[in-house]
Design a protein around this motif. Structure first.
Motif, PDB file in Angstrom:
ATOM      1  N   LEU A 106      -6.159 -24.797  -1.384  1.00  0.00           N
ATOM      2  CA  LEU A 106      -6.895 -23.344  -1.113  1.00  0.00           C
ATOM      3  C   LEU A 106      -6.466 -22.398  -0.017  1.00  0.00           C
ATOM      4  O   LEU A 106      -6.936 -21.486   0.480  1.00  0.00           O
ATOM      5  N   GLN A 107      -5.028 -22.850   0.595  1.00  0.00           N
ATOM      6  CA  GLN A 107      -4.603 -22.345   1.743  1.00  0.00           C
ATOM      7  C   GLN A 107      -3.749 -21.253   1.104  1.00  0.00           C
ATOM      8  O   GLN A 107      -2.873 -21.305   0.077  1.00  0.00           O
ATOM      9  N   PRO A 108      -3.666 -19.981   1.769  1.00  0.00           N
ATOM     10  CA  PRO A 108      -2.903 -18.877   1.358  1.00  0.00           C
ATOM     11  C   PRO A 108      -1.331 -18.937   1.648  1.00  0.00           C
ATOM     12  O   PRO A 108      -1.051 -19.529   2.753  1.00  0.00           O
ATOM     13  N   HIS A 109      -0.438 -18.479   0.967  1.00  0.00           N
ATOM     14  CA  HIS A 109       1.027 -18.828   1.181  1.00  0.00           C
ATOM     15  C   HIS A 109       1.597 -17.153   0.889  1.00  0.00           C
ATOM     16  O   HIS A 109       1.283 -16.493  -0.052  1.00  0.00           O
ATOM     17  N   THR A 110       2.449 -16.815   1.870  1.00  0.00           N
ATOM     18  CA  THR A 110       3.066 -15.473   1.958  1.00  0.00           C
ATOM     19  C   THR A 110       4.214 -15.611   1.266  1.00  0.00           C
ATOM     20  O   THR A 110       5.145 -16.331   1.358  1.00  0.00           O
ATOM     21  N   TYR A 111       4.544 -14.519   0.298  1.00  0.00           N
ATOM     22  CA  TYR A 111       5.805 -14.378  -0.266  1.00  0.00           C
ATOM     23  C   TYR A 111       6.345 -12.964  -0.487  1.00  0.00           C
ATOM     24  O   TYR A 111       7.595 -12.654  -0.681  1.00  0.00           O
ATOM     25  N   PHE A 112       5.606 -12.233   0.126  1.00  0.00           N
ATOM     26  CA  PHE A 112       6.229 -10.684   0.408  1.00  0.00           C
ATOM     27  C   PHE A 112       5.295  -9.843   1.018  1.00  0.00           C
ATOM     28  O   PHE A 112       4.285  -9.981   1.354  1.00  0.00           O
ATOM     29  N   GLU A 113       5.963  -9.015   2.102  1.00  0.00           N
ATOM     30  CA  GLU A 113       5.465  -7.889   2.661  1.00  0.00           C
ATOM     31  C   GLU A 113       6.341  -6.562   2.862  1.00  0.00           C
ATOM     32  O   GLU A 113       7.393  -6.824   3.146  1.00  0.00           O
ATOM     33  N   LYS A 114       5.633  -5.535   2.964  1.00  0.00           N
ATOM     34  CA  LYS A 114       6.376  -4.270   2.917  1.00  0.00           C
ATOM     35  C   LYS A 114       5.429  -2.983   3.401  1.00  0.00           C
ATOM     36  O   LYS A 114       4.247  -3.012   2.760  1.00  0.00           O
ATOM     37  N   TYR A 115       5.732  -2.341   4.528  1.00  0.00           N
ATOM     38  CA  TYR A 115       4.726  -1.679   4.989  1.00  0.00           C
ATOM     39  C   TYR A 115       5.284  -0.177   5.256  1.00  0.00           C
ATOM     40  O   TYR A 115       6.647  -0.216   5.583  1.00  0.00           O
ATOM     41  N   PRO A 116       4.547   0.809   5.108  1.00  0.00           N
ATOM     42  CA  PRO A 116       4.974   2.318   5.653  1.00  0.00           C
ATOM     43  C   PRO A 116       5.091   2.199   7.147  1.00  0.00           C
ATOM     44  O   PRO A 116       4.642   1.291   7.751  1.00  0.00           O
ATOM     45  N   LYS A 117       5.785   3.109   7.580  1.00  0.00           N
ATOM     46  CA  LYS A 117       6.281   3.409   9.248  1.00  0.00           C
ATOM     47  C   LYS A 117       4.891   3.466  10.122  1.00  0.00           C
ATOM     48  O   LYS A 117       4.854   2.942  11.132  1.00  0.00           O
ATOM     49  N   ASN A 118       3.981   4.293   9.768  1.00  0.00           N
ATOM     50  CA  ASN A 118       3.092   4.641  10.666  1.00  0.00           C
ATOM     51  C   ASN A 118       1.658   3.922  10.702  1.00  0.00           C
ATOM     52  O   ASN A 118       0.762   4.370  10.962  1.00  0.00           O
ATOM     53  N   ILE A 119       1.789   2.672  10.269  1.00  0.00           N
ATOM     54  CA  ILE A 119       0.890   1.770  10.167  1.00  0.00           C
ATOM     55  C   ILE A 119      -0.128   1.535  11.394  1.00  0.00           C
ATOM     56  O   ILE A 119      -1.492   1.533  11.370  1.00  0.00           O
ATOM     57  N   LYS A 120       0.476   1.732  12.714  1.00  0.00           N
ATOM     58  CA  LYS A 120      -0.468   1.704  13.883  1.00  0.00           C
ATOM     59  C   LYS A 120      -1.262   2.865  14.146  1.00  0.00           C
ATOM     60  O   LYS A 120      -2.531   2.778  14.746  1.00  0.00           O
ATOM     61  N   ASP A 121      -1.275   4.090  13.295  1.00  0.00           N
ATOM     62  CA  ASP A 121      -1.963   5.085  13.752  1.00  0.00           C
ATOM     63  C   ASP A 121      -2.970   5.420  12.402  1.00  0.00           C
ATOM     64  O   ASP A 121      -3.662   6.497  12.485  1.00  0.00           O
ATOM     65  N   ALA A 122      -2.823   4.688  11.538  1.00  0.00           N
ATOM     66  CA  ALA A 122      -3.411   4.723  10.132  1.00  0.00           C
ATOM     67  C   ALA A 122      -4.776   4.116  10.077  1.00  0.00           C
ATOM     68  O   ALA A 122      -5.083   3.127  10.882  1.00  0.00           O
TER      69      ALA A 122
END
Ligand SMILES: O=P(O)(O)OC[C@H]1O[C@H](OP(=O)(O)OP(=O)(O)O)[C@H](O)[C@@H]1O
Ligand SMILES: O=c1cc[nH]c(=O)[nH]1
Ligand SMILES: [Mg+2]
Length: 206
Positions: A106-122
């Motif tokens: 039941l542990q999560p496994h990461t296989y992808f991540e992609k973010y827009p640039k302005n995540i700090k201010d959003a």
């Protein structure tokens, strides 16, 4: 804060999703519609900034959203909530986090991540229909925080109390929005009564 959004339309649509006999097309459509209805409540307190615009008649002092909005679906099942929310918030940008839950541990496994640039201010809204043990949601929140996110909300369709408690303990700063808080988890980590395996029901993979 945990907010269970009470609305007769949400309850009715979720009931259709819970029925074992509901097929892929209706399951997907009801999820899409509920996500849109939930978006209204999730965004109720978004900050506004004053702006001056000119109408065809006169200048007008009014307001618009102060911060960008980034939706973060947890793949796969979270994708089923994106269109409904984007219909209401067409200016939202969309990040993607790929996580799967190991069926044994039941542990999560990461296989992808992609973010827009302005995540700090959003304002970041993580979406996933199911909050079971909370492992996937906690991992996703860890990931967006590592990218600098500060204003984070979590939207789930159905949650187990165990998952809500785990997220609240790990990330007390994150507000949680639910369409339903169910009874408990079974021995396989499924929400009871829940609606089964949401990803498989959305994509017809079982
Ligand atoms: O709270 P947790 O115990 O982590 O469980 C919830 C997670 O499990 C499901 O995803 P799953 O791993 O089945 O992937 P899928 O969406 O690709 O089907 C669900 O969509 C959540 O992401
Ligand atoms: O009940 C559950 C638990 C985790 N993931 C699902 O899709 N359903
Ligand atoms: Mg699944």
């Amino acid at each position: 804060m945990v907010n269970v959004i009470k609305h007769p339309l949400i309850t009715h649509k979720l009931t259709q999703m819970r029925k074992a006999e509901t097929g892929t097309k209706d399951f997907r459509q009801n999820l899409d519609e509920i996500a849109g209805l939930m978006a209204y409540e999730i965004t109720r307190d978004l900050p506004l900034k004053p702006v001056r615009v000119t109408t065809p008649v006169a200048p007008c002092d009014t307001y618009e959203l102060a911060k960008p909005i980034i939706l973060v679906p947890i793949l796969r099942a979270g994708l089923g909530m994106v269109n409904g929310i984007c219909t209401l918030i067409p200016i939202a940008k969309v990040a993607h986090i790929g996580l799967y839950r190991d069926e044994q541990t039941l542990q999560p496994h990461t296989y992808f991540e992609k973010y827009p640039k302005n995540i700090k201010d959003a304002t970041v809204i993580i979406v996933d229909p199911m909050l079971a043990t909370g492992g996937s949601a906690i991992a996703a929140i860890d990931m967006v925080k590592k990218q600098g996110a500060q204003d984070i909300r979590l939207a789930n369709l159905v949650a187990a109390p165990e998952g809500v408690q785990a997220v609240e303990e790990a990330h007390p700063d994150v507000d949680i929005y639910l369409a339903a808080l169910d009874d408990h988890l079974d021995a396989h980590g499924y929400i009871v009564p829940g609606l089964g395996d949401c990803g498989d029901r959305i994509f017809g993979t079982k």
